[in-house]
Scaffold this active site. Structure first.
Site, PDB file in Angstrom:
ATOM      1  CE1 TYR A   1      -9.175  -3.811   6.028  1.00  0.00           C
ATOM      2  CE2 TYR A   1      -8.168  -4.582   3.997  1.00  0.00           C
ATOM      3  CZ  TYR A   1      -8.810  -4.846   5.186  1.00  0.00           C
ATOM      4  OH  TYR A   1      -9.094  -6.122   5.528  1.00  0.00           O
ATOM      5  CG  ASP A   2     -10.607   4.305   5.750  1.00  0.00           C
ATOM      6  OD1 ASP A   2     -11.238   3.444   5.114  1.00  0.00           O
ATOM      7  OD2 ASP A   2     -10.728   5.529   5.565  1.00  0.00           O
TER       8      ASP A   2
ATOM      9  N   GLY B   1       0.795   4.656  -2.256  1.00  0.00           N
ATOM     10  CA  GLY B   1       1.239   5.836  -1.524  1.00  0.00           C
ATOM     11  C   GLY B   1       0.318   6.125  -0.357  1.00  0.00           C
TER      12      GLY B   1
ATOM     13  CG  ASP C   1      -2.131  -0.966   0.943  1.00  0.00           C
ATOM     14  OD1 ASP C   1      -2.476  -1.176  -0.230  1.00  0.00           O
ATOM     15  OD2 ASP C   1      -2.690  -1.488   1.917  1.00  0.00           O
TER      16      ASP C   1
HETATM   17 CU   LIG Z   1      -7.598  -6.685   6.489  1.00  0.00          CU
END
Ligand SMILES: [Cu+2]
Ligand SMILES: *[C@@H]1O[C@H](CO)[C@@H](O)[C@H](O)[C@H]1NC(C)=O
Ligand SMILES: *[C@@H]1O[C@H](CO)[C@@H](O)[C@H](O)[C@H]1NC(C)=O
Ligand SMILES: *[C@@H]1O[C@H](CO)[C@@H](O)[C@H](O)[C@H]1NC(C)=O
Ligand SMILES: *[C@@H]1O[C@H](CO)[C@@H](O)[C@H](O)[C@H]1NC(C)=O
Length: 549
Positions: A427-428, A344, A339
């Site tokens: 995702y965060d 980035g 990621d």
């Molecule tokens: Cu996960």
């Protein structure tokens, strides 16, 4: 003897780390002198071979003793010398700024040009073509272009029509392809996957399973079309909208009253010259970075005895975020995201939400990056700084049960946090660098957002062992995966001259007659002489911790 060879090795590895950092500063400002010109690296395809040959070279070098103190650079690609590093290190407020340079990576007709621009004279001081084997990070333009490719593909149209999905309901995303063999060498390849956004913004829960296009990012050609999931239904959209305003059912808990922590005199930290953070006994430099998200540099803590500022860390940042998924299917095997290097963490960070992402009295710092066409781009409120008080105790002691001292002492734990949140697709990631007044820096990474899920023909769990993860809802599998974060931590505890010490708890036996006690635990210290020496496998039954000498 043992110590001096370690010091020598540590210095070599210090140089290596320094150069690696300098090298991935593409279109960002860098205040390093000319001789740091290196080629950029990034992405999973940009493999750095850490084999035994490379480490034995380092070990051999560590045994000889070369005086580096007066070395001068001879070639533009020479690493930074001791004097050059000192020039950067010894800079202090009031000194003239070192020459500022930007490294530009430009893609033209399939060739990568690496240019160094001297920002004072507005001149190009170096220009190399195809100078490295790396692949650049995916740009926003790359992602947008790749996500449109399916719509010009007749096979794709046919498959979507067969599934009954109107193309207006589709959202396509280009996950990185990992690296799975020489067929992909020399090409910038992504896999394009699609989802249905019909009746929900949470399209991640509605994968068009088994439909995957391998796309060449430079030519936007479909290299491979794979359609293996036509019998897998698109999971339903009911109850997938996560937005607060979309919630129709009251949560089954008593509501919370408003809560707020007061700072009647305002916060205790200040930010000078845009980036220097001063709080309690800490001073450090904080900036946004397109790859790492946030970078903390020149961290110093004030000695509580004599008031002197002591070095703690030269530079710290998240160097990579690796997320491999454990599913062998054609449409899943490649999922092994990097990621930071591919998307980035800074490029994926959107503005923080005041009061909910960061508390009152937060200071917000913007990120300034370059867009794919080279124009400046400001990401507002990308980082926040705030003082945290969560009702915890930093230290306490009471006295009075057994003696006549009547002491009740408790000190509240107040810390300083630098926070950033990256939204990498579904995702965060929340990054918190937390500074404590006792000299500890805690780095915490939180994970939020949505799972990356797989469509399944099953409504109810059949044989779970036959699937790549648990059935989490009708027709949805949560594929087993993990998130590995690596950090670059260039520690300068009381200066660059320090060693990495691994401390292990080991069982010792007492000598016959020495003590009624037969065995005890002892903390054994070992100075790491090589990077391999410093590796630790975390084990509860063989605890270890590290310290610096
Ligand atoms: Cu996960
Ligand atoms: C950087 O390189 C240019 C061109 O090679 C040279 O003229 C200049 O003196 C160099 N600057 C420094 C600080 O070494
Ligand atoms: C650079 O790489 C591209 C793509 O592999 C190739 O077509 C081109 O000939 C290379 N150019 C040079 C100058 O080596
Ligand atoms: C595929 O469908 C889209 C949307 O209906 C249409 O714009 C496009 O021309 C089609 N492409 C091909 C190659 O048929
Ligand atoms: C590091 O320590 C060695 C041995 O004590 C000393 O010779 C050297 O000058 C020190 N280097 C720095 C950068 O302080």
């Amino acid at each position: 003897m043992e110590k001096s060879s370690c010091i020598h090795f540590c210095f070599i590895s210090y140089l290596v780390l320094f150069i690696v950092v300098g090298s991935w500063y593409r279109s960002t400002n860098s205040s390093l002198p000319n001789s740091t010109l290196q080629t950029p690296w990034s992405t999973s395809k940009n493999r750095i071979f850490s084999n035994s040959k490379a480490s034995s070279v380092l070990e051999t070098q560590a045994q000889t003793s070369i005086d580096h103190s007066a070395e001068a650079p001879h070639h533009p690609l020479d690493p930074l010398t001791v004097q050059e590093i000192n020039k950067v290190l010894k800079w202090s407020k009031g000194d003239a700024l070192l020459p500022r340079k930007a490294q530009v990576l430009a893609l033209l007709n399939g060739q990568s040009h690496v240019l160094t621009v001297d920002l004072d004279s507005s001149s190009i001081t170096s220009h190399a073509i195809n100078s490295s084997s790396g692949y650049p990070m995916l740009s926003v333009d790359d992602i947008l272009a790749a996500s449109k490719v399916p719509f010009s593909n007749a096979e794709f149209n046919k498959s979507i029509a067969a599934r009954g999905v109107p193309s207006s309901d589709l959202i396509c995303l280009p996950p990185s392809a990992g690296w799975f063999g020489p067929n992909e060498e020399g090409k910038r390849v992504v896999k394009v996957l699609c989802y249905s956004k019909e009746s929900t913004p949470n399209f991640y829960m509605r994968p068009i399973e088994g439909l995957v296009m391998t796309v060449d990012l430079d030519t936007l050609e479909v290299l491979k079309f794979s359609d293996t999931g036509r019998e897998i239904p698109i999971p339903k959209s009911t109850d997938t909208d996560y937005r607060y305003t979309a919630q129709t059912k009251e949560p089954q808990m008593e509501p919370l009253n408003p809560i707020s922590i007061e700072q009647p005199k305002g916060p205790s930290f200040r930010v000078e010259d845009g980036h220097i953070v001063k709080w309690a006994n800490w001073v450090f430099h904080l900036k946004a970075d397109h790859r790492a998200g946030l970078v903390i540099s020149r961290v110093m803590v004030r000695d509580s005895e004599n008031g002197e500022l002591r070095d703690v860390m030269y530079k710290g940042f998240a160097s990579e975020f690796f997320v491999p998924y454990m599913d062998l299917d054609e449409s899943w095997y490649f999922k092994s995201y990097m990621d930071a290097g591919e998307y980035g963490l800074g490029m994926s960070a959107l503005p923080l939400v005041p009061l909910n992402d960061c508390p009152r009295h937060s200071y917000y710092m913007d990120g300034i990056f370059a867009t794919p066409d080279g124009n400046p781009f400001v990401q507002p409120n990308m980082i926040c700084l705030f003082e945290r008080y969560a009702g915890d105790i930093s230290w306490r002691h009471s006295e009075g049960l057994l003696t006549d001292f009547q002491i009740r002492e408790a000190r509240p734990k107040v810390t300083l946090v630098a926070r950033m949140a990256a939204s990498v697709g579904n995702y965060d990631y929340i990054f918190d660098w937390e500074f404590q007044t006792d000299g500890l820096i805690n780095v915490k990474v939180g994970l939020s957002g949505m799972l990356m899920v797989k469509g399944s023909p099953y409504h109810q769990a059949p044989n779970q062992d036959a699937m790549s993860g648990p059935l989490i809802s009708e027709n949805l599998i949560g594929v087993v995966h993990d998130h590995f974060v690596t950090f670059h931590l260039d520690m300068d505890i009381d200066g660059a001259n320090n060693s990495f010490v691994n401390v292990n708890l080991v069982k010792e036996r007492s000598l016959p007659g020495e003590s009624p006690r037969k065995s005890y635990l002892k903390a054994k210290r070992k100075i790491a002489k090589t990077e391999k020496d410093a590796q630790i496998k975390l084990k509860l039954y063989d605890p270890s911790r590290v310290s610096y000498d």
